[in-house]
Design a protein around this motif. Structure first.
Motif, PDB file in Angstrom:
ATOM      1  N   CYS A  13       0.844  -1.192   0.000  1.00 41.13           N
ATOM      2  CA  CYS A  13       0.000   0.000   0.000  1.00 41.13           C
ATOM      3  C   CYS A  13       0.887   1.253   0.000  1.00 41.13           C
ATOM      4  O   CYS A  13       1.698   1.421   0.902  1.00 41.13           O
ATOM      5  CB  CYS A  13      -0.906   0.014   1.223  1.00 41.13           C
ATOM      6  SG  CYS A  13      -2.071   1.398   1.183  1.00 41.13           S
TER       7      CYS A  13
ATOM      8  N   ILE B 216      -4.227  -6.641   6.648  1.00 40.95           N
ATOM      9  CA  ILE B 216      -3.187  -5.618   6.620  1.00 40.95           C
ATOM     10  C   ILE B 216      -2.021  -6.232   7.379  1.00 40.95           C
ATOM     11  O   ILE B 216      -2.151  -6.561   8.559  1.00 40.95           O
ATOM     12  CB  ILE B 216      -3.632  -4.306   7.286  1.00 40.95           C
ATOM     13  CG1 ILE B 216      -4.838  -3.720   6.554  1.00 40.95           C
ATOM     14  CG2 ILE B 216      -2.470  -3.305   7.330  1.00 40.95           C
ATOM     15  CD1 ILE B 216      -5.478  -2.533   7.273  1.00 40.95           C
ATOM     16  N   ASN B 217      -0.916  -6.408   6.692  1.00 37.12           N
ATOM     17  CA  ASN B 217       0.210  -7.178   7.223  1.00 37.12           C
ATOM     18  C   ASN B 217      -0.331  -8.556   7.616  1.00 37.12           C
ATOM     19  O   ASN B 217      -0.870  -9.234   6.768  1.00 37.12           O
ATOM     20  CB  ASN B 217       0.934  -6.414   8.325  1.00 37.12           C
ATOM     21  CG  ASN B 217       1.547  -5.122   7.794  1.00 37.12           C
ATOM     22  OD1 ASN B 217       2.135  -5.098   6.713  1.00 37.12           O
ATOM     23  ND2 ASN B 217       1.389  -4.031   8.539  1.00 37.12           N
TER      24      ASN B 217
ATOM     25  N   VAL C 170      -4.181   1.561   7.813  1.00 37.59           N
ATOM     26  CA  VAL C 170      -3.029   1.145   7.029  1.00 37.59           C
ATOM     27  C   VAL C 170      -2.005   2.284   6.973  1.00 37.59           C
ATOM     28  O   VAL C 170      -2.382   3.453   6.919  1.00 37.59           O
ATOM     29  CB  VAL C 170      -3.465   0.699   5.608  1.00 37.59           C
ATOM     30  CG1 VAL C 170      -4.074   1.828   4.817  1.00 37.59           C
ATOM     31  CG2 VAL C 170      -2.338   0.059   4.848  1.00 37.59           C
TER      32      VAL C 170
ATOM     33  N   ASP D 118       2.665  -0.704   4.199  1.00 36.98           N
ATOM     34  CA  ASP D 118       2.058  -1.923   4.738  1.00 36.98           C
ATOM     35  C   ASP D 118       1.660  -2.868   3.604  1.00 36.98           C
ATOM     36  O   ASP D 118       1.415  -2.448   2.474  1.00 36.98           O
ATOM     37  CB  ASP D 118       0.810  -1.598   5.567  1.00 36.98           C
ATOM     38  CG  ASP D 118       1.123  -1.147   6.981  1.00 36.98           C
ATOM     39  OD1 ASP D 118       2.295  -1.203   7.380  1.00 36.98           O
ATOM     40  OD2 ASP D 118       0.174  -0.722   7.683  1.00 36.98           O
TER      41      ASP D 118
END
Length: 142
Positions: free
Chosen positions: A51, A79-80, A112, A116
């Protein structure tokens, strides 16, 4: 009648152009879209993209590339390594066809940072090697 203009900032009839240079500008609240593609909705493959923006994931959407077979497919957004709350797309097999759009609206664990990793993890019982393309909608915070 033809008119030649040597000055790139000059237009006919007295219209002029101006340029604007922004340095270190923040674009808070603006929507940005990060595209992601899953080439197969079979198995448990993880598809990822970095991102480039900081913000909040406000929507996740996908478009199916062909019909599914046997069962539904899911795409779990992360996210991650952290799953996004209410971030699961369910792509229904019944009456599925190329161009079907699915979406979800994340409710938590959706912040985020630039750099990331955004990902989709495939799941479900679909057994047709069919892909989907989609995006994460980010409301920018910087």
């Amino acid at each position: 009648m033809s008119t030649q203009h040597d000055d790139p900032h000059s237009f006919p009839h007295g219209i002029t152009a101006a340029s604007l240079t922004l340095t270190s500008a923040s674009i808070i609240g603006m929507k940005a879209y990060v595209q992601i593609t899953a080439t197969s909705l079979v198995g448990t493959t993880v598809y990822s993209v970095i991102c480039p923006y900081a913000g909040t994931v406000t929507a996740i959407k996908s478009v199916l590339q062909d019909a599914l077979a046997t069962g539904n497919a899911t795409l779990t957004a992360k996210i991650n390594a952290t799953a996004i709350t209410t971030g699961v797309l369910t792509i229904t097999q019944a009456a599925s066809a190329a161009g079907d759009i699915d979406s979800c609206t994340p409710s938590a664990a959706r912040t985020v940072a630039a750099g990331d990793l955004l990902s989709w993890t495939v799941g479900g019982t679909n057994d047709a090697v069919v892909g989907a393309t989609g995006y994460f909608e980010i409301t920018r915070t910087a």
